[in-house]
Design a protein around this motif. Structure first.
Motif, PDB file in Angstrom:
ATOM      1  N   ALA A 144       0.863  -1.179   0.000  1.00 25.07           N
ATOM      2  CA  ALA A 144       0.000   0.000   0.000  1.00 25.07           C
ATOM      3  C   ALA A 144       0.897   1.225   0.000  1.00 25.07           C
ATOM      4  O   ALA A 144       1.679   1.433   0.923  1.00 25.07           O
ATOM      5  N   PRO A 195       0.432   5.124  -0.250  1.00 25.27           N
ATOM      6  CA  PRO A 195      -0.491   6.260  -0.312  1.00 25.27           C
ATOM      7  C   PRO A 195       0.127   7.449  -1.038  1.00 25.27           C
ATOM      8  O   PRO A 195       1.323   7.457  -1.327  1.00 25.27           O
ATOM      9  N   ASP A 227      -6.762   9.025   4.377  1.00 19.70           N
ATOM     10  CA  ASP A 227      -7.781   8.435   3.498  1.00 19.70           C
ATOM     11  C   ASP A 227      -7.125   7.614   2.388  1.00 19.70           C
ATOM     12  O   ASP A 227      -7.585   6.521   2.060  1.00 19.70           O
ATOM     13  N   SER A 228      -6.066   8.160   1.813  1.00 19.06           N
ATOM     14  CA  SER A 228      -5.360   7.475   0.741  1.00 19.06           C
ATOM     15  C   SER A 228      -4.768   6.155   1.236  1.00 19.06           C
ATOM     16  O   SER A 228      -4.855   5.130   0.544  1.00 19.06           O
ATOM     17  N   ALA A 244      -5.815   4.309   3.755  1.00 22.54           N
ATOM     18  CA  ALA A 244      -6.906   3.361   4.002  1.00 22.54           C
ATOM     19  C   ALA A 244      -7.390   2.728   2.699  1.00 22.54           C
ATOM     20  O   ALA A 244      -7.616   1.512   2.624  1.00 22.54           O
ATOM     21  N   GLU A 245      -7.526   3.528   1.653  1.00 21.74           N
ATOM     22  CA  GLU A 245      -7.955   3.015   0.351  1.00 21.74           C
ATOM     23  C   GLU A 245      -6.904   2.078  -0.240  1.00 21.74           C
ATOM     24  O   GLU A 245      -7.237   1.043  -0.815  1.00 21.74           O
ATOM     25  N   GLU A 246      -5.647   2.441  -0.106  1.00 24.32           N
ATOM     26  CA  GLU A 246      -4.567   1.601  -0.624  1.00 24.32           C
ATOM     27  C   GLU A 246      -4.492   0.269   0.126  1.00 24.32           C
ATOM     28  O   GLU A 246      -4.261  -0.775  -0.476  1.00 24.32           O
ATOM     29  N   ARG A 247      -4.689   0.290   1.437  1.00 17.84           N
ATOM     30  CA  ARG A 247      -4.702  -0.960   2.214  1.00 17.84           C
ATOM     31  C   ARG A 247      -5.830  -1.871   1.746  1.00 17.84           C
ATOM     32  O   ARG A 247      -5.651  -3.076   1.595  1.00 17.84           O
ATOM     33  N   LYS A 248      -6.996  -1.272   1.541  1.00 22.37           N
ATOM     34  CA  LYS A 248      -8.160  -2.037   1.094  1.00 22.37           C
ATOM     35  C   LYS A 248      -7.894  -2.646  -0.281  1.00 22.37           C
ATOM     36  O   LYS A 248      -8.163  -3.826  -0.511  1.00 22.37           O
ATOM     37  N   ARG A 249      -7.360  -1.854  -1.203  1.00 22.50           N
ATOM     38  CA  ARG A 249      -7.046  -2.341  -2.543  1.00 22.50           C
ATOM     39  C   ARG A 249      -6.017  -3.470  -2.481  1.00 22.50           C
ATOM     40  O   ARG A 249      -6.181  -4.516  -3.103  1.00 22.50           O
ATOM     41  N   GLN A 281      -7.524  -6.730  -1.195  1.00 22.27           N
ATOM     42  CA  GLN A 281      -8.326  -7.390  -2.230  1.00 22.27           C
ATOM     43  C   GLN A 281      -7.432  -8.091  -3.248  1.00 22.27           C
ATOM     44  O   GLN A 281      -7.716  -9.212  -3.676  1.00 22.27           O
TER      45      GLN A 281
END
Length: 155
Positions: A37, A39, A56-57, A59-64, A67
């Protein structure tokens, strides 16, 4: 044998995943699938707006990244059920994270895809595959996709 498989969810990652699936591996081979991840860079500002964007970035990168590794683990476990597969999401610079994980985990081989960028883009962005190949504590295999072949009958 311990194989480190860094992926980013790109087509190049799919190519290296398929290569792992189609190879005959020794028994007791361990495969660790990682994604990093990364960011947006943190910007210092007095109102901390940049900090909020960074959080926020990340968190989104961790989620991506989660997955991506989960999907790769599912594909590989289905295609080669005898491999011992683990996953991990790391944070930071992909080059640094991959090299540190290979060293800390004691990888015997790092397999990764190559984006195949030209010299100008590599100069500006740097090449993860190049950095890993130069500095890895173990063997490195860079897997490239095959270029689309033209059909001579259609020409």
């Amino acid at each position: 044998m311990k194989i480190l498989l860094p992926i980013d969810g790109s087509i190049n990652s799919d190519v290296v995943i398929q290569e792992v699936i189609h190879r005959p591996w020794p028994t007791e081979t361990q495969l660790r699938i990682i994604s990093v991840a990364q960011p947006i860079p943190q910007v210092l500002d007095p109102l901390l707006v940049g900090r909020a964007l960074y959080i926020d970035s990340l968190a989104e990168e961790r989620k991506r990244a989660r997955q991506v590794v989960d999907e790769a683990a599912r594909k590989i476990s289905h295609g080669t059920p005898f491999l011992e597969v683990s996953t991990q999401v790391l944070e930071g610079s992909p080059k640094t994270a991959i090299l540190e994980e290979a060293k800390d985990w004691g990888a015997d081989l790092i397999m990764l895809g190559s984006h195949g960028y030209g010299a100008a883009v590599r100069f500006l962005l740097g090449s993860v595959a190049h950095a890993v190949a130069l500095h890895a504590p173990c063997s490195v295999e860079i897997v490239r996709g095959r270029p689309a072949r033209s059909n001579p009958q259609k020409e």
